[in-house]
Motif scaffolding. Sequence first.
Motif, PDB file in Angstrom:
ATOM      1  N   PRO A   1       0.637  -1.267  -0.104  1.00 62.39           N
ATOM      2  CA  PRO A   1      -0.112   0.000  -0.146  1.00 62.39           C
ATOM      3  C   PRO A   1       0.666   1.276  -0.010  1.00 62.39           C
ATOM      4  CG  PRO A   1      -0.440  -1.520   1.981  1.00 62.39           C
ATOM      5  CD  PRO A   1       0.403  -2.164   1.125  1.00 62.39           C
ATOM      6  N   TRP A   2       2.019   1.203   0.238  1.00 64.49           N
ATOM      7  CA  TRP A   2       2.830   2.430   0.418  1.00 64.49           C
ATOM      8  C   TRP A   2       4.076   2.398  -0.542  1.00 64.49           C
ATOM      9  CZ3 TRP A   2       0.744   6.387   2.618  1.00 64.49           C
ATOM     10  CH2 TRP A   2      -0.171   6.552   3.525  1.00 64.49           C
TER      11      TRP A   2
ATOM     12  N   ARG B   1       0.728   6.831  -1.124  1.00 65.13           N
ATOM     13  CA  ARG B   1       0.026   5.776  -1.348  1.00 65.13           C
ATOM     14  C   ARG B   1       0.031   5.061  -2.555  1.00 65.13           C
ATOM     15  NH1 ARG B   1      -3.107   3.464   2.552  1.00 65.13           N
ATOM     16  NH2 ARG B   1      -3.871   2.320   1.030  1.00 65.13           N
TER      17      ARG B   1
ATOM     18  N   ALA C   1      -4.854   3.149  -3.759  1.00 65.31           N
ATOM     19  CA  ALA C   1      -5.532   4.268  -3.539  1.00 65.31           C
ATOM     20  C   ALA C   1      -6.872   4.393  -4.448  1.00 65.31           C
ATOM     21  CB  ALA C   1      -4.781   5.290  -3.591  1.00 65.31           C
TER      22      ALA C   1
ATOM     23  N   TYR D   1       3.075   3.081   6.514  1.00 59.18           N
ATOM     24  CA  TYR D   1       3.634   4.198   6.298  1.00 59.18           C
ATOM     25  C   TYR D   1       5.006   4.481   6.926  1.00 59.18           C
ATOM     26  CZ  TYR D   1       3.934   9.499   5.905  1.00 59.18           C
ATOM     27  OH  TYR D   1       4.595  10.534   5.782  1.00 59.18           O
TER      28      TYR D   1
END
Length: 92
Positions: free
Chosen positions: A31-32, A66, A71, A50
Amino acid sequence: MRMMQLALPALATMVLVGFATSTPATARDYPWCAQGGEYDYPGECAYSTYEQCQASVSGRLLYCDRNPRFAYGQQPVPQPRPHRRARPVAPY
């Protein structure tokens, strides 16, 4: 000496079979992403949190954002699970 002559071809065969049957690594998006600098868009998307991303980009003139696949919902839709068939109830 005779054992070495037999062992070497056997070892070579095992190594070749290992290479032939290995599968390539599959890429996984997290996700990051670390973005900026030497990374093209979307960046290096290898971070679950994060905080992990921030620790990696510290001092590298990069920033975290993101992953666009997460996202904007572009990840694959999971397949629905098949319905469980109920057992017939036996009459008493």
